[in-house]
Design a protein around this motif. Structure first.
Motif, mmCIF file in Angstrom:
data_model
loop_
_atom_site.group_PDB
_atom_site.id
_atom_site.type_symbol
_atom_site.label_atom_id
_atom_site.label_comp_id
_atom_site.label_asym_id
_atom_site.label_seq_id
_atom_site.Cartn_x
_atom_site.Cartn_y
_atom_site.Cartn_z
ATOM 1 N N ASP A 152 0.826 -1.212 0.000
ATOM 2 C CA ASP A 152 0.000 0.000 0.000
ATOM 3 C C ASP A 152 0.858 1.258 0.000
ATOM 4 O O ASP A 152 0.499 2.263 -0.631
ATOM 5 C CB ASP A 152 -0.932 0.000 1.215
ATOM 6 N N LEU A 155 2.181 1.686 -3.519
ATOM 7 C CA LEU A 155 1.109 2.174 -4.393
ATOM 8 C C LEU A 155 0.921 3.679 -4.212
ATOM 9 O O LEU A 155 0.802 4.434 -5.187
ATOM 10 C CB LEU A 155 -0.197 1.437 -4.092
ATOM 11 N N ALA A 156 0.896 4.117 -2.954
ATOM 12 C CA ALA A 156 0.726 5.542 -2.688
ATOM 13 C C ALA A 156 1.896 6.343 -3.243
ATOM 14 O O ALA A 156 1.711 7.423 -3.829
ATOM 15 C CB ALA A 156 0.569 5.776 -1.187
ATOM 16 N N PRO A 161 -3.629 3.708 -8.101
ATOM 17 C CA PRO A 161 -4.875 3.585 -7.316
ATOM 18 C C PRO A 161 -4.995 2.222 -6.651
ATOM 19 O O PRO A 161 -4.563 1.199 -7.201
ATOM 20 C CB PRO A 161 -5.979 3.782 -8.368
ATOM 21 N N GLN A 162 -5.596 2.215 -5.479
ATOM 22 C CA GLN A 162 -5.900 0.957 -4.817
ATOM 23 C C GLN A 162 -6.854 0.147 -5.694
ATOM 24 O O GLN A 162 -7.812 0.695 -6.244
ATOM 25 C CB GLN A 162 -6.565 1.216 -3.467
ATOM 26 N N ARG A 166 -8.628 -5.282 -3.128
ATOM 27 C CA ARG A 166 -7.334 -5.463 -2.469
ATOM 28 C C ARG A 166 -7.409 -6.702 -1.577
ATOM 29 O O ARG A 166 -8.405 -6.927 -0.910
ATOM 30 C CB ARG A 166 -7.034 -4.204 -1.654
ATOM 31 N N HIS A 167 -6.335 -7.495 -1.610
ATOM 32 C CA HIS A 167 -6.239 -8.778 -0.914
ATOM 33 C C HIS A 167 -6.991 -9.894 -1.633
ATOM 34 O O HIS A 167 -7.267 -10.933 -1.032
ATOM 35 C CB HIS A 167 -6.682 -8.686 0.547
ATOM 36 N N ASP A 171 -6.224 -8.907 -8.296
ATOM 37 C CA ASP A 171 -6.038 -7.465 -8.141
ATOM 38 C C ASP A 171 -4.662 -7.146 -7.572
ATOM 39 O O ASP A 171 -4.005 -6.180 -7.997
ATOM 40 C CB ASP A 171 -7.130 -6.890 -7.238
ATOM 41 N N ASP A 172 -4.214 -7.944 -6.606
ATOM 42 C CA ASP A 172 -2.894 -7.691 -6.022
ATOM 43 C C ASP A 172 -1.779 -7.944 -7.032
ATOM 44 O O ASP A 172 -0.763 -7.240 -7.042
ATOM 45 C CB ASP A 172 -2.693 -8.554 -4.781
ATOM 46 N N VAL A 175 -1.572 -4.773 -9.377
ATOM 47 C CA VAL A 175 -0.902 -3.597 -8.833
ATOM 48 C C VAL A 175 0.568 -3.895 -8.504
ATOM 49 O O VAL A 175 1.413 -3.009 -8.618
ATOM 50 C CB VAL A 175 -1.651 -3.020 -7.610
#
Length: 220
Positions: A152, A155-156, A161-162, A166-167, A171-172, A175
């Motif tokens: 996270d 990513l920031a 974007p999240q 997430r999890h 998707d994980d 990213v």
């Protein structure tokens, strides 16, 4: 474009970004309940997706999905009741790897994926012998002043974007792949990371199945 992206070994490599969701039974290794993988190549200086895989995995009876697992992933025992077994899911993923072709797995905190794959090696022998790149030491080398190197936070930092889920493994993976590409771009501008060998020296992790086996010592 720096030297890293021009390195022939780098251009020949397929980087497989991989992520598992797991359940963690007491006193036993973590058991996979979902896997996703995204294969990336950069043969001509431009990244391309060469494959994608995703599967739920039915955990063994000794590793049931817990309320904590459901709170994090959204997955329940009902979701996984008819999912493929580890042998089916990981075997299918393993068969996607072309024998003799060069691969590196890419993961956030790759020790987790390395350990899980090692314990499932009977189902995915090729995967179990594939070395890894860890985004965390690479990020520490290239972005030395972050407060931590959780996904996270990365990513920031990169303004990614999240993801909606997430999890969840797919998707994980998406990213994590974006983070990896940003890190490779930064590494490409670092004169000390001019080839794949240098990249592996900073962020590589040898698959446990590729480590030498120590002989037991007998006697006093």
């Amino acid at each position: 474009m720096g030297h890293l992206i021009k390195d022939p070994a780098f251009r020949e490599m397929t980087f497989v970004v991989i992520d598992f969701e797991t359940t963690t039974p007491a006193g036993r290794p973590a058991q996979p309940i979902e896997v996703a993988a995204l294969a990336l190549r950069c043969p001509n200086g431009t990244w391309e997706v060469s494959g994608r895989a995703q599967s739920l995995i039915r955990p063994p009876a000794f590793a049931p999905v817990t309320p904590a697992d459901t709170a994090q992933t959204g997955l329940t025992a009902e979701h996984l009741h008819t999912a493929p077994s580890p042998a089916q899911a990981l075997g299918a993923l393993d068969r996607r790897l072309t024998p003799g072709a060069p691969y590196l797995l890419v993961a956030q905190h790759a020790a987790t994926e390395a350990g899980l794959i090692h314990h499932q090696a009977e189902h995915c022998p090729r995967l179990a012998r594939t070395d890894l790149l860890d985004t965390i030491p690479l990020a520490k080398r290239l972005i030395p002043h972050l407060p931590n190197y959780r996904l996270d936070t990365l990513l920031a930092h990169f303004g990614i974007p999240q993801p909606p889920n997430r999890h969840r493994a797919a998707d994980d993976v998406d990213v994590t792949a974006q983070v990896f590409l940003r890190l490779v771009h930064a590494a490409d501008e670092d004169p000390q990371l001019g080839d794949l060998t240098a990249l592996v020296k900073v962020a590589g992790r040898t698959a446990k199945h590729n480590l030498p086996v120590q002989s037991e010592l007998f006697g006093m």
